[in-house]
Design an enzyme around this catalytic site. Structure first.
Site, PDB file in Angstrom:
ATOM      1  N   ALA A 173      12.316   3.030  58.810  1.00 46.74           N
ATOM      2  CA  ALA A 173      12.277   2.059  57.707  1.00 46.74           C
ATOM      3  C   ALA A 173      13.534   1.186  57.697  1.00 46.74           C
ATOM      4  O   ALA A 173      13.446  -0.035  57.513  1.00 46.74           O
ATOM      5  CB  ALA A 173      12.123   2.784  56.374  1.00 46.74           C
ATOM      6  N   LYS A 231       6.316  10.602  55.942  1.00 48.05           N
ATOM      7  CA  LYS A 231       6.847  11.001  54.631  1.00 48.05           C
ATOM      8  C   LYS A 231       8.127  10.245  54.288  1.00 48.05           C
ATOM      9  O   LYS A 231       9.034  10.140  55.097  1.00 48.05           O
ATOM     10  CB  LYS A 231       7.130  12.507  54.640  1.00 48.05           C
ATOM     11  CG  LYS A 231       7.482  13.076  53.293  1.00 48.05           C
ATOM     12  CD  LYS A 231       7.251  14.564  53.259  1.00 48.05           C
ATOM     13  CE  LYS A 231       7.586  15.178  51.924  1.00 48.05           C
ATOM     14  NZ  LYS A 231       6.982  14.568  50.769  1.00 48.05           N
ATOM     15  N   GLY A 252      13.573  10.873  60.182  1.00 47.90           N
ATOM     16  CA  GLY A 252      12.917   9.943  61.100  1.00 47.90           C
ATOM     17  C   GLY A 252      12.310   8.749  60.386  1.00 47.90           C
ATOM     18  O   GLY A 252      12.448   7.605  60.830  1.00 47.90           O
ATOM     19  N   CYS A 253      11.653   9.006  59.272  1.00 49.92           N
ATOM     20  CA  CYS A 253      11.011   7.919  58.520  1.00 49.92           C
ATOM     21  C   CYS A 253      12.053   6.985  57.931  1.00 49.92           C
ATOM     22  O   CYS A 253      11.845   5.766  57.866  1.00 49.92           O
ATOM     23  CB  CYS A 253      10.103   8.488  57.435  1.00 49.92           C
ATOM     24  SG  CYS A 253       8.708   9.408  58.129  1.00 49.92           S
ATOM     25  N   THR A 254      13.184   7.528  57.514  1.00 50.43           N
ATOM     26  CA  THR A 254      14.266   6.704  56.982  1.00 50.43           C
ATOM     27  C   THR A 254      14.848   5.831  58.089  1.00 50.43           C
ATOM     28  O   THR A 254      15.071   4.633  57.893  1.00 50.43           O
ATOM     29  CB  THR A 254      15.356   7.585  56.340  1.00 50.43           C
ATOM     30  OG1 THR A 254      14.766   8.318  55.262  1.00 50.43           O
ATOM     31  CG2 THR A 254      16.513   6.754  55.831  1.00 50.43           C
TER      32      THR A 254
END
Length: 154
Positions: free
Chosen positions: A48, A38, A43-45
């Site tokens: 990325a 998401k 975590g995804c940030t």
């Protein structure tokens, strides 16, 4: 989940600007294809931003970075803008590519079972064959792990 040595499934998905991107567009380059749950979550940030910060190193190794999640094009536009992402992120709202790569799986979170994207990174070679699979990815380590793998396997 797909294994090393097999042909990577083709995809055609919209990027953050609504342009259609195909895996076959990158024939002759290594493709770092990472699936994440998401946009704009911690975590995804972190993951990325790791890919963003190492982008020039991947380019030197003839590799492109593509992130895929089930978020909308609008969500991707906001995420990319807010984090200054310099690589491709694709929207798979229908889950076709996510399922084709075997990363839509049952997940357990605090005892609750649900379906979701299992964070996975594939390195696809210049001929479209899966060369390396990174399973159970740690968000902060994954971009560096991929870079080290590429440097050690030129």
């Amino acid at each position: 989940m797909l294994e090393e040595g097999i042909k990577a499934p083709e995809f055609s998905l919209p990027d953050k600007d609504g342009n259609i991107v195909n895996l076959s567009d990158f024939k002759g380059k290594k493709v770092i294809l990472y699936f994440y749950p998401k946009d704009s979550t911690p975590g995804c940030t972190k993951q990325a931003c790791g890919f963003r910060d190492n982008f020039s190193e991947y380019q030197k190794l003839n590799a492109v970075v593509i992130g895929i999640s089930k978020d909308s094009v609008k969500s991707h536009t906001n995420f990319a803008s807010k984090q200054n992402l310099n690589f491709i992120i694709l929207s798979d709202t229908e889950l076709n590519t996510i399922k084709a790569y075997g990363v839509w799986q049952e997940k357990k979170n605090y005892g609750k079972v649900s379906m979701g994207v299992v964070r996975t990174t594939y390195v696809i070679d210049e001929n479209g064959v899966i060369e390396k699979v990174f399973k159970k990815v740690k968000t902060a380590d994954n971009p560096i792990d991929v870079l080290e793998y590429l440097k050690n396997n030129l």
